[in-house]
Write a protein that holds these residues in place. Structure first.
Motif, mmCIF file in Angstrom:
data_model
loop_
_atom_site.group_PDB
_atom_site.id
_atom_site.type_symbol
_atom_site.label_atom_id
_atom_site.label_comp_id
_atom_site.label_asym_id
_atom_site.label_seq_id
_atom_site.Cartn_x
_atom_site.Cartn_y
_atom_site.Cartn_z
ATOM 1 N N TYR A 143 4.455 -2.770 10.126
ATOM 2 C CA TYR A 143 5.074 -1.847 9.173
ATOM 3 C C TYR A 143 4.193 -0.669 8.826
ATOM 4 O O TYR A 143 4.511 0.118 7.943
ATOM 5 N N THR A 144 3.070 -0.522 9.534
ATOM 6 C CA THR A 144 2.216 0.628 9.278
ATOM 7 C C THR A 144 1.975 1.451 10.545
ATOM 8 O O THR A 144 1.468 2.559 10.458
ATOM 9 N N ASN A 153 7.526 4.030 2.970
ATOM 10 C CA ASN A 153 8.626 3.586 3.841
ATOM 11 C C ASN A 153 9.828 3.140 3.009
ATOM 12 O O ASN A 153 10.973 3.492 3.295
ATOM 13 N N ASP A 198 0.849 -1.193 0.000
ATOM 14 C CA ASP A 198 0.000 0.000 0.000
ATOM 15 C C ASP A 198 0.890 1.251 0.000
ATOM 16 O O ASP A 198 2.129 1.148 0.012
ATOM 17 N N LYS A 209 1.523 3.381 2.265
ATOM 18 C CA LYS A 209 2.360 3.573 3.447
ATOM 19 C C LYS A 209 3.651 2.735 3.368
ATOM 20 O O LYS A 209 4.741 3.237 3.636
ATOM 21 N N THR A 210 3.528 1.472 2.990
ATOM 22 C CA THR A 210 4.734 0.640 2.896
ATOM 23 C C THR A 210 5.614 1.115 1.733
ATOM 24 O O THR A 210 6.841 1.100 1.820
#
Lengths: 420, 160
Positions: free
Chosen positions: B22-23, A78, A72, A74-75
């Motif tokens: 990881y979120t 990152n 998604d 967000k990942t």
């Protein structure tokens, strides 16, 4: 006075004559391994990094593997932050999504050198003990501080001495051995300890040692340790590591141990870890016939070439049960390429397996094979905690690649020795 | 003040499910998921000054630090257990979260017992009984007392 592996290697790195269990020593690890969580780690110290800089561009190893490709926004963000950090601070050892699972990549790339200390922001960092590294997992905050200072403290652990004798019967693997040991010692049986493997080590191919060392954390161990023998030297030479690049440490005869255990490999049978703890170990026979919905072949425990080869040999010429989803996740691109070259991927795909990209897959419950309530998964991974594959009302059984392959064909937990 | 009581081998997936690893990394993101699959009442009910009692091997499993960060941030005064898993133990020191290994206190605790800590003295009162617990070496206490490892590290770096 005779010393254990942990006492010798930690004394060396702390520049002390000798150390004793319980002593706190200051060490400078050769490497700090991080994966997708590097984003959160560097996020803690952005201002500090700007002020003090990264202590050493060769210290960090970053491998993107936990949620790859990104699931998604967000990942994905990152990953983007990590790439920017790598570029800005000229991080020497960076492996982007697709190269493989961190622990496999660190070893394949020759970054786990015997005699060194490697810390990692992942609990399965203990895997490198298979190559005589003092390797253990740490939290994100510890990793952040290491990026700034390059040093930290370690408590010298007590040690457990495990002697292995003879060799496995057909159908029995290193996974069955380590699950059996964890079942005996329980989830906290080696808490804080260094676990040394002695005896007939020469019968264990290097990949078996990776599997065994990988799961030491599941009995609470700080680290696992194997001696560097001819097989280990050959492996290191095969990945381009020269003997002059490393030094080796091993325990003295007569060192002091918290306990001694002995396992006769020839007497072991295939086992599983039943839900919802890794120490809930039972013979495959005791649960044979249990219906399953998903099989996972891969992860940092059992995603290497010998694991895929073993599964492909069992599945060759047969088909995966229509009631089962068999997910195959090679531990690295190198493993994937070698498995393709050897025809194992073709065999598995033709039999009905889904081939997923190198990475952690569904092991930690983030993506790619999440379970539904009431479903049951048989997996070669290392944890079966409730909720681990993303659903608290699903069940995970852990087993060897042989047991997973045999079971994928029948759709039920199956003793691999019964497959003809 | 609440006292929360849990059993043996409370693992990191029970403390904080891996699917969020990881979120979620800030306290606001972490807190709603603490003990989510084990005790859905915890996140809603936890208050500053609460104490957790647990059995052996508390915090086993993953190296994820959200459990230690989350419990500290949620205001947990101390986790008192028979034993702790080592990565969690270290993570707790680094977050400034107080962990106390005291099997006798865990065994003695009965619901409704008053629990108070006397940190300087290294003792804990449970009902009308008092127990001693071992203190940490000075160099480790210095990290916890600074409020956590990053605070400690920043102080050190300033002096360089």
């Amino acid at each position: 006075m005779p010393r254990t592996f942990a006492e010798k290697i930690l004394a060396h790195h702390a520049e002390l004559e000798h150390v004793v269990p319980g002593q706190i020593v200051t060490v400078k690890p050769a490497h700090l391994m991080m994966h997708d969580n590097a984003a959160a780690i560097i996020g803690k110290i952005n201002d500090d990094l700007a002020r003090y800089g990264l202590i050493d561009s060769k210290l960090p190893i970053i491998v993107l593997d936990h949620v790859v490709p990104a699931v998604d926004e967000k990942t994905a963000t990152n990953h983007q932050k990590i790439r920017a950090f790598v570029k800005k601070y000229k991080v020497r050892h960076f492996f982007d999504a697709g190269v493989g699972i961190c622990h496999q990549v660190v070893m394949e790339q020759g970054l786990a050198l015997p005699g060194t200390i490697v810390l990692g922001s992942d609990s399965h960092t203990c895997t490198y003990g298979a190559l005589g590294v003092f390797a253990t997992g740490i939290d994100r905050t510890e990793a952040a501080a290491l990026l700034l200072t390059g040093e930290t403290w370690l408590k010298v652990p007590q040690s457990i001495h495990i002697t292995l004798k003879n060799k496995f019967q057909p159908g029995v693997t290193a996974k069955d051995l380590i699950l059996t040991i964890i079942g005996d010692l329980r989830a906290d049986g080696a808490n804080y300890c260094s676990v040394e493997f002695h005896g007939d080590i020469h019968v264990l191919p290097i990949e078996d040692r990776f599997t065994i060392a990988n799961m030491a954390i599941e009995m609470g161990a700080k680290n696992a340790a194997f001696p560097i023998d001819i097989l280990a030297e050959k492996y290191l030479a095969s990945i381009g590591v020269r003997k002059e690049q490393y030094s080796t440490f091993w325990a003295d005869n007569g060192a002091t141990y918290q306990q001694h255990l002995e396992y006769d490999l020839a007497s072991l049978t295939p086992v599983v870890a039943k839900p919802h703890t890794v120490d809930n170990v039972a013979p495959v026979k005791a649960v044979a016939g249990t219906e399953i919905d998903q099989c996972v072949l891969g992860t940092c425990t059992n995603g290497r070439l010998s694991d895929i080869q073993l599964a492909a040999k069992i599945i060759a010429g047969k088909t995966v049960s229509p009631h089962v989803r068999l997910l195959v996740i090679p531990a690295s691109r190198a493993v994937l390429n070698a498995a393709m070259q050897a025809g194992y991927i073709q065999t598995l795909s033709e039999a009905g397996a889904m081939i997923l990209p190198p990475g952690c897959g569904p092991c930690l419950g983030a993506h790619m094979g999440i379970l539904a309530p009431g479903e049951r998964c048989l997996s070669t991974s290392n944890r079966n905690f409730r909720g681990r594959m993303g659903c608290k009302d699903a069940e995970i059984y852990l087993a060897s690649p042989a047991t997973v392959a045999a079971s994928a064909i029948t759709g039920k937990i199956t003793d691999p020795r019964s497959v003809k | 003040m609440n006292i929360w009581r849990y059993g043996d081998d409370i693992n990191t997936d029970m403390l904080f499910p891996g699917k969020y690893t990881y979120t979620c990394s800030t306290l606001n993101e972490i807190k709603p998921h603490l003990f989510e699959d084990l005790d859905p009442e915890f996140a809603a009910g936890v208050q500053t000054g609460d104490i957790i009692f647990a059995g052996k091997n508390f915090g086993c499993g993953s190296s994820r630090e959200q459990p230690a960060l989350g419990l500290r941030g949620a205001g947990i005064e101390a986790v008192i257990a028979i034993s702790f898993a080592r990565i969690f133990y270290r993570a707790a020191i680094n977050q400034g979260l107080l962990l106390i290994e005291c099997p006798d206190a865990v065994m003695a605790y009965q619901p409704e017992d008053n629990v108070t800590l006397q940190l300087e003295a290294g003792t804990i009162s449970v009902g009308n009984q008092k127990f001693s617990f071992p203190t940490l070496p000075d160099e480790i206490l210095a990290i916890r007392d600074a409020g956590g490892l990053l605070e400690y590290t920043r102080e050190k770096l300033k002096l360089r």
